[in-house]
Design a protein around this motif. Sequence first.
Motif, short mmCIF file in Angstrom:
data_model
loop_
_atom_site.label_atom_id
_atom_site.label_comp_id
_atom_site.label_asym_id
_atom_site.label_seq_id
_atom_site.Cartn_x
_atom_site.Cartn_y
_atom_site.Cartn_z
N LYS A 6 0.86 -1.19 0.00
CA LYS A 6 0.00 0.00 0.00
C LYS A 6 0.90 1.24 0.00
O LYS A 6 1.81 1.35 0.80
CB LYS A 6 -0.88 -0.01 1.25
CG LYS A 6 -1.82 1.16 1.34
CD LYS A 6 -2.65 1.08 2.61
CE LYS A 6 -3.47 2.34 2.74
NZ LYS A 6 -4.17 2.39 4.00
N ARG A 8 2.42 4.80 0.82
CA ARG A 8 2.39 5.55 2.08
C ARG A 8 2.94 6.95 1.87
O ARG A 8 3.78 7.18 1.01
CB ARG A 8 3.25 4.85 3.13
CG ARG A 8 2.75 3.51 3.51
CD ARG A 8 3.63 2.80 4.49
NE ARG A 8 4.76 3.58 4.91
CZ ARG A 8 5.42 3.41 6.04
NH1 ARG A 8 5.07 2.48 6.86
NH2 ARG A 8 6.45 4.16 6.34
N HIS A 9 2.44 7.85 2.70
CA HIS A 9 2.98 9.21 2.70
C HIS A 9 4.33 9.22 3.39
O HIS A 9 4.64 8.34 4.18
CB HIS A 9 2.03 10.15 3.46
CG HIS A 9 0.87 10.62 2.64
ND1 HIS A 9 1.01 11.48 1.59
CD2 HIS A 9 -0.44 10.33 2.71
CE1 HIS A 9 -0.17 11.72 1.06
NE2 HIS A 9 -1.06 11.03 1.71
N THR A 73 -12.64 16.06 5.61
CA THR A 73 -11.41 15.36 5.26
C THR A 73 -10.22 16.18 5.76
O THR A 73 -10.37 17.35 6.11
CB THR A 73 -11.33 15.08 3.75
OG1 THR A 73 -10.30 14.12 3.52
CG2 THR A 73 -11.08 16.33 2.94
N ASN A 78 0.25 14.84 4.64
CA ASN A 78 0.80 13.52 4.95
C ASN A 78 -0.22 12.56 5.54
O ASN A 78 0.11 11.41 5.80
CB ASN A 78 1.98 13.65 5.92
CG ASN A 78 3.22 14.13 5.22
OD1 ASN A 78 3.35 13.98 4.02
ND2 ASN A 78 4.12 14.72 5.95
N GLU A 80 -3.83 10.34 5.49
CA GLU A 80 -4.67 9.68 4.51
C GLU A 80 -6.03 10.38 4.49
O GLU A 80 -6.63 10.61 5.54
CB GLU A 80 -4.86 8.20 4.88
CG GLU A 80 -5.60 7.44 3.80
CD GLU A 80 -5.59 5.95 4.04
OE1 GLU A 80 -6.67 5.35 3.98
OE2 GLU A 80 -4.50 5.40 4.30
N ASP A 82 -9.96 11.16 4.22
CA ASP A 82 -11.16 10.42 4.62
C ASP A 82 -12.16 10.31 3.47
O ASP A 82 -12.90 9.34 3.38
CB ASP A 82 -11.83 11.11 5.81
CG ASP A 82 -10.88 11.24 6.99
OD1 ASP A 82 -10.25 10.23 7.34
OD2 ASP A 82 -10.76 12.35 7.53
N GLU A 136 0.57 11.31 -3.54
CA GLU A 136 -0.83 11.48 -3.11
C GLU A 136 -1.78 10.79 -4.09
O GLU A 136 -2.76 10.16 -3.67
CB GLU A 136 -1.18 12.96 -3.02
CG GLU A 136 -0.52 13.68 -1.87
CD GLU A 136 -0.76 15.19 -1.90
OE1 GLU A 136 -1.49 15.67 -2.79
OE2 GLU A 136 -0.22 15.88 -1.03
N ILE A 139 -1.93 7.11 -3.47
CA ILE A 139 -2.71 6.82 -2.26
C ILE A 139 -4.20 6.96 -2.54
O ILE A 139 -5.00 6.12 -2.14
CB ILE A 139 -2.25 7.73 -1.10
CG1 ILE A 139 -0.85 7.30 -0.67
CG2 ILE A 139 -3.22 7.71 0.06
CD1 ILE A 139 -0.14 8.28 0.22
N LEU A 140 -4.57 8.01 -3.26
CA LEU A 140 -5.99 8.21 -3.60
C LEU A 140 -6.50 7.09 -4.50
O LEU A 140 -7.61 6.60 -4.31
CB LEU A 140 -6.18 9.57 -4.28
CG LEU A 140 -5.99 10.79 -3.38
CD1 LEU A 140 -5.87 12.06 -4.21
CD2 LEU A 140 -7.13 10.90 -2.38
N LYS A 143 -6.97 3.99 -2.36
CA LYS A 143 -8.08 4.07 -1.40
C LYS A 143 -9.44 4.16 -2.10
O LYS A 143 -10.40 3.53 -1.67
CB LYS A 143 -7.91 5.27 -0.49
CG LYS A 143 -9.05 5.38 0.52
CD LYS A 143 -8.75 6.25 1.68
CE LYS A 143 -9.93 6.18 2.65
NZ LYS A 143 -9.62 6.71 3.93
#
Length: 159
Positions: A6, A8-9, A73, A78, A80, A82, A136, A139-140, A143
């Motif tokens: 996954k 990560r920041h 959100t 840094n 994650e 919401d 980012e 990560i988006l 998610k």
Amino acid sequence: MTGIAKPRHGIIPWPPVIYVAAIALSVVLGMLYPLPWIGDIFGDLMFGVGWVALFGVAMLWITAIRVMMRAKTTFDPNAEPDHLVTSGPFGITRNPMYLANTLLLIGVAFITGIAWFLLFAFLAAFATQKLAIEKEEKILAAKFGKKYRDYAKRVRRWI
């Protein structure tokens, strides 16, 4: 377990660090090594355009913050997120706050005539994209999946 790591920041909140450094370097270099500027010819026009840019910065920041607050959100680059925010200025650019930061440097360049601000605006935008935005986006995508990918196809990263 799927075996897929996954994303990560990082630890350092790069965007604010990058833009504060760009401002500091622009001021210092502007005092020590001023660059030529076209302000002599277009001074009043550039000054006015600079203030319009700063007004745009304020509007982007205010509307982006309001939309993010309504979505409940995080503002932390840094953390994650919401929720995936796609309305307001996020419907025009995926990164309205980073765009506002870049526009801030451009506006200040036009108002002050310190060309270093203009140069560092583009360098800061590039560094922000490489150190923050691309991470980012991963990560988006991880998610929010298809919802984010569809959004990314519809809305440009910058403008």
